[in-house]
Write a protein that holds these residues in place. Structure first.
Motif, PDB file in Angstrom:
ATOM      1  N   THR A 103       0.823  -1.208   0.000  1.00 22.33           N
ATOM      2  CA  THR A 103       0.000   0.000   0.000  1.00 22.33           C
ATOM      3  C   THR A 103       0.861   1.264   0.000  1.00 22.33           C
ATOM      4  O   THR A 103       0.584   2.227  -0.723  1.00 22.33           O
ATOM      5  CB  THR A 103      -0.928   0.014   1.233  1.00 22.33           C
ATOM      6  N   ALA A 104       1.914   1.258   0.809  1.00 19.59           N
ATOM      7  CA  ALA A 104       2.786   2.436   0.895  1.00 19.59           C
ATOM      8  C   ALA A 104       3.557   2.652  -0.388  1.00 19.59           C
ATOM      9  O   ALA A 104       3.817   3.787  -0.795  1.00 19.59           O
ATOM     10  CB  ALA A 104       3.735   2.289   2.078  1.00 19.59           C
ATOM     11  N   GLY A 105       3.936   1.553  -1.041  1.00 20.14           N
ATOM     12  CA  GLY A 105       4.650   1.655  -2.303  1.00 20.14           C
ATOM     13  C   GLY A 105       6.106   2.061  -2.145  1.00 20.14           C
ATOM     14  O   GLY A 105       6.634   2.184  -1.036  1.00 20.14           O
ATOM     15  N   PRO A 155      13.167  10.040   0.101  1.00 21.48           N
ATOM     16  CA  PRO A 155      12.807   9.623   1.462  1.00 21.48           C
ATOM     17  C   PRO A 155      11.406  10.120   1.843  1.00 21.48           C
ATOM     18  O   PRO A 155      11.059  11.269   1.564  1.00 21.48           O
ATOM     19  CB  PRO A 155      13.883  10.281   2.332  1.00 21.48           C
ATOM     20  N   SER A 156      10.622   9.248   2.442  1.00 22.34           N
ATOM     21  CA  SER A 156       9.274   9.633   2.846  1.00 22.34           C
ATOM     22  C   SER A 156       8.845   8.801   4.035  1.00 22.34           C
ATOM     23  O   SER A 156       9.465   7.782   4.359  1.00 22.34           O
ATOM     24  CB  SER A 156       8.287   9.430   1.691  1.00 22.34           C
ATOM     25  N   THR A 157       7.809   9.247   4.702  1.00 24.64           N
ATOM     26  CA  THR A 157       7.259   8.506   5.834  1.00 24.64           C
ATOM     27  C   THR A 157       5.783   8.238   5.589  1.00 24.64           C
ATOM     28  O   THR A 157       5.112   9.000   4.888  1.00 24.64           O
ATOM     29  CB  THR A 157       7.414   9.285   7.149  1.00 24.64           C
ATOM     30  N   SER A 158       5.287   7.155   6.173  1.00 18.75           N
ATOM     31  CA  SER A 158       3.871   6.813   6.076  1.00 18.75           C
ATOM     32  C   SER A 158       3.256   6.867   7.461  1.00 18.75           C
ATOM     33  O   SER A 158       3.918   6.555   8.463  1.00 18.75           O
ATOM     34  CB  SER A 158       3.690   5.415   5.481  1.00 18.75           C
ATOM     35  N   ASP A 159       2.011   7.242   7.519  1.00 19.78           N
ATOM     36  CA  ASP A 159       1.309   7.330   8.796  1.00 19.78           C
ATOM     37  C   ASP A 159       1.226   5.949   9.430  1.00 19.78           C
ATOM     38  O   ASP A 159       0.868   4.965   8.765  1.00 19.78           O
ATOM     39  CB  ASP A 159      -0.101   7.896   8.564  1.00 19.78           C
ATOM     40  N   ILE A 160       1.551   5.860  10.723  1.00 21.96           N
ATOM     41  CA  ILE A 160       1.490   4.579  11.435  1.00 21.96           C
ATOM     42  C   ILE A 160       0.088   3.989  11.393  1.00 21.96           C
ATOM     43  O   ILE A 160      -0.086   2.770  11.478  1.00 21.96           O
ATOM     44  CB  ILE A 160       1.961   4.763  12.902  1.00 21.96           C
ATOM     45  N   ALA A 161      -0.924   4.834  11.222  1.00 24.48           N
ATOM     46  CA  ALA A 161      -2.305   4.356  11.164  1.00 24.48           C
ATOM     47  C   ALA A 161      -2.513   3.418   9.987  1.00 24.48           C
ATOM     48  O   ALA A 161      -3.368   2.521  10.036  1.00 24.48           O
ATOM     49  CB  ALA A 161      -3.267   5.533  11.089  1.00 24.48           C
ATOM     50  N   SER A 166      -3.759  -2.285   8.545  1.00 27.50           N
ATOM     51  CA  SER A 166      -3.428  -3.580   7.948  1.00 27.50           C
ATOM     52  C   SER A 166      -3.410  -4.681   8.995  1.00 27.50           C
ATOM     53  O   SER A 166      -3.870  -5.797   8.759  1.00 27.50           O
ATOM     54  CB  SER A 166      -2.067  -3.502   7.247  1.00 27.50           C
ATOM     55  N   VAL A 167      -2.868  -4.360  10.173  1.00 23.30           N
ATOM     56  CA  VAL A 167      -2.792  -5.348  11.261  1.00 23.30           C
ATOM     57  C   VAL A 167      -4.194  -5.751  11.712  1.00 23.30           C
ATOM     58  O   VAL A 167      -4.501  -6.937  11.858  1.00 23.30           O
ATOM     59  CB  VAL A 167      -1.974  -4.777  12.439  1.00 23.30           C
ATOM     60  N   ARG A 168      -5.063  -4.764  11.939  1.00 23.55           N
ATOM     61  CA  ARG A 168      -6.434  -5.066  12.368  1.00 23.55           C
ATOM     62  C   ARG A 168      -7.171  -5.901  11.324  1.00 23.55           C
ATOM     63  O   ARG A 168      -7.915  -6.828  11.657  1.00 23.55           O
ATOM     64  CB  ARG A 168      -7.210  -3.774  12.623  1.00 23.55           C
ATOM     65  N   LEU A 172       6.455   4.664  21.755  1.00 22.37           N
ATOM     66  CA  LEU A 172       7.808   4.610  22.289  1.00 22.37           C
ATOM     67  C   LEU A 172       8.343   5.999  22.634  1.00 22.37           C
ATOM     68  O   LEU A 172       9.152   6.153  23.555  1.00 22.37           O
ATOM     69  CB  LEU A 172       8.730   3.928  21.276  1.00 22.37           C
ATOM     70  N   PHE A 173       7.866   7.017  21.906  1.00 22.28           N
ATOM     71  CA  PHE A 173       8.317   8.387  22.140  1.00 22.28           C
ATOM     72  C   PHE A 173       7.135   9.305  22.432  1.00 22.28           C
ATOM     73  O   PHE A 173       6.012   9.040  21.995  1.00 22.28           O
ATOM     74  CB  PHE A 173       9.097   8.916  20.930  1.00 22.28           C
ATOM     75  N   THR A 174       7.403  10.378  23.137  1.00 24.86           N
ATOM     76  CA  THR A 174       6.345  11.342  23.467  1.00 24.86           C
ATOM     77  C   THR A 174       6.077  12.302  22.309  1.00 24.86           C
ATOM     78  O   THR A 174       5.068  13.004  22.311  1.00 24.86           O
ATOM     79  CB  THR A 174       6.726  12.156  24.709  1.00 24.86           C
ATOM     80  N   GLU A 175       6.986  12.350  21.340  1.00 29.32           N
ATOM     81  CA  GLU A 175       6.816  13.194  20.160  1.00 29.32           C
ATOM     82  C   GLU A 175       6.755  12.321  18.914  1.00 29.32           C
ATOM     83  O   GLU A 175       7.414  11.275  18.838  1.00 29.32           O
ATOM     84  CB  GLU A 175       7.977  14.189  20.026  1.00 29.32           C
ATOM     85  N   GLU A 176       5.973  12.767  17.928  1.00 26.13           N
ATOM     86  CA  GLU A 176       5.832  11.983  16.701  1.00 26.13           C
ATOM     87  C   GLU A 176       7.145  11.857  15.948  1.00 26.13           C
ATOM     88  O   GLU A 176       7.473  10.807  15.387  1.00 26.13           O
ATOM     89  CB  GLU A 176       4.772  12.620  15.798  1.00 26.13           C
ATOM     90  N   LYS A 177       7.950  12.934  15.928  1.00 26.55           N
ATOM     91  CA  LYS A 177       9.240  12.928  15.235  1.00 26.55           C
ATOM     92  C   LYS A 177      10.331  13.381  16.205  1.00 26.55           C
ATOM     93  O   LYS A 177      10.772  14.537  16.169  1.00 26.55           O
ATOM     94  CB  LYS A 177       9.191  13.840  14.011  1.00 26.55           C
ATOM     95  N   PRO A 178      10.782  12.490  17.075  1.00 27.81           N
ATOM     96  CA  PRO A 178      11.755  12.888  18.117  1.00 27.81           C
ATOM     97  C   PRO A 178      13.102  13.331  17.552  1.00 27.81           C
ATOM     98  O   PRO A 178      13.837  14.063  18.218  1.00 27.81           O
ATOM     99  CB  PRO A 178      11.888  11.621  18.959  1.00 27.81           C
ATOM    100  N   GLU A 179      13.423  12.883  16.343  1.00 25.55           N
ATOM    101  CA  GLU A 179      14.721  13.245  15.768  1.00 25.55           C
ATOM    102  C   GLU A 179      14.720  14.629  15.123  1.00 25.55           C
ATOM    103  O   GLU A 179      15.781  15.133  14.724  1.00 25.55           O
ATOM    104  CB  GLU A 179      15.129  12.192  14.721  1.00 25.55           C
ATOM    105  N   SER A 180      13.566  15.267  15.037  1.00 27.21           N
ATOM    106  CA  SER A 180      13.487  16.557  14.351  1.00 27.21           C
ATOM    107  C   SER A 180      14.018  17.723  15.183  1.00 27.21           C
ATOM    108  O   SER A 180      14.315  18.793  14.647  1.00 27.21           O
ATOM    109  CB  SER A 180      12.034  16.836  13.938  1.00 27.21           C
ATOM    110  N   ASP A 181      14.152  17.535  16.490  1.00 28.33           N
ATOM    111  CA  ASP A 181      14.680  18.591  17.357  1.00 28.33           C
ATOM    112  C   ASP A 181      16.202  18.519  17.342  1.00 28.33           C
ATOM    113  O   ASP A 181      16.808  17.619  17.934  1.00 28.33           O
ATOM    114  CB  ASP A 181      14.146  18.412  18.779  1.00 28.33           C
ATOM    115  N   VAL A 182      16.833  19.475  16.666  1.00 28.31           N
ATOM    116  CA  VAL A 182      18.292  19.431  16.491  1.00 28.31           C
ATOM    117  C   VAL A 182      19.042  19.771  17.772  1.00 28.31           C
ATOM    118  O   VAL A 182      20.249  19.525  17.888  1.00 28.31           O
ATOM    119  CB  VAL A 182      18.717  20.405  15.362  1.00 28.31           C
TER     120      VAL A 182
END
Length: 282
Positions: free
Chosen positions: A39-41, A46-52, A57-59, A202-212
């Motif tokens: 589905t994501a293709g 570089p790109s990201t897909s929504d965890i939803a 798919s799991v459900r 696992l993290f409190t922020e959606e993109k924890p690596e974005s804070d430089v």
């Protein structure tokens, strides 16, 4: 790697980790992961897909293949006043209503039951279709019961419900009234104790690596894993190691063979809720 080396997680196969080993231990089916990838293709950038998308798919896969069981996470005792103490009836429930070929499972039913605390209210409006004082509700795969009396402790907390069971409602609805609500339950004297590891992000922020200016580990969620005790119908013992099941009305869970060796008890990892808001039931 830093999460593993600093012991913030148990290892590469920690069920919170987005590794194949972690996803497998959490109970994500291989078919669901393949469907997600299709589905994501593939993109050239570089790109990201929504965890939803992955969770959907799991459900979808687990709804089709996972056997059903009932488990109580926050028990409230029910005593059936018109049921004999020494009578335990063996009822039947579908292993999976999506696949009738899997047959049925046996579910013991007797005088003392457990339901979820959240499925009862002393006072409730007409839109509350679960159990309330003087009201009726259907027990899944079983009878209709009516709450006649509430028993409280010295602090005023509800500790038991005295209920009447309509013995003429097994597998059929009463002709003189309509009962809308259906709740799950377990037979208290036959219930099997199990440990459940509830999992959060696992993290409190959606993109924890974005804070430089801050290390991504600073956004690690200390509440991403919590172990609780739950009470299950006896047939949970029939599940295979690492097999997933649906705890009805709650979500999907997977047996953790490694944890069972460590704790010498049944152990489940939370896979995913039934819907996006289903985890509020836990």
């Amino acid at each position: 790697r830093e999460l593993v080396e600093t012991n913030l997680v148990e290892g590469w196969d920690d069920p919170r980790m987005p590794t194949l080993a972690g996803l497998r231990r959490r109970g994500y089916p291989a078919e669901a992961i393949r469907n997600f990838c299709k589905t994501a293709g593939v993109t050239k950038v570089p790109s990201t897909s929504d965890i939803a998308l992955l969770e959907h798919s799991v459900r979808e896969v687990l709804n089709r293949i996972a056997p059903r069981r009932m488990a109580i996470f926050d028990p409230l005792e029910i005593e059936l006043t018109n049921w004999s103490e020494d009578v335990v009836e063996s009822l039947e429930g579908a292993v999976n209503p999506e696949d009738s070929s899997l047959g049925v499972r046996k579910i013991p039913f007797g005088k003392r039951l457990w339901i979820e605390q959240s499925d009862f209210r002393e006072e409730a409006n007409r839109k509350f279709f679960r159990l309330k004082t003087g009201g009726e509700v259907r027990l899944r795969n079983a009878y209709i019961i009516r709450c006649d009396k509430v028993v409280k402790d010295d602090s005023g907390s509800v500790i038991k419900l005295l209920c009447h069971v309509d013995k003429d409602t097994l597998g059929k609805s009463p002709e003189d009234r309509k009962v809308k609500g259906v709740i799950h339950w377990v037979h208290a004297d036959s219930a099997v104790e199990a440990r459940v590891r509830k999992l959060n992000r696992l993290f409190t922020e959606e993109k924890p690596e974005s804070d430089v200016e801050r290390a991504f580990t600073e956004f690690f969620n200390p509440n991403s894993s919590e172990e609780i005790i739950v009470y299950c119908e006896p047939s949970v013992g029939d599940l295979n190691p690492e097999e997933s099941c649906q705890f009805e009305r709650i979500g999907y869970f997977c047996r953790d063979a490694q944890k069972e060796k460590e704790t010498d008890s049944l152990y489940f990892n939370q896979t995913i809720g039934l819907k996006g808001d289903a985890q509020k039931k836990l």
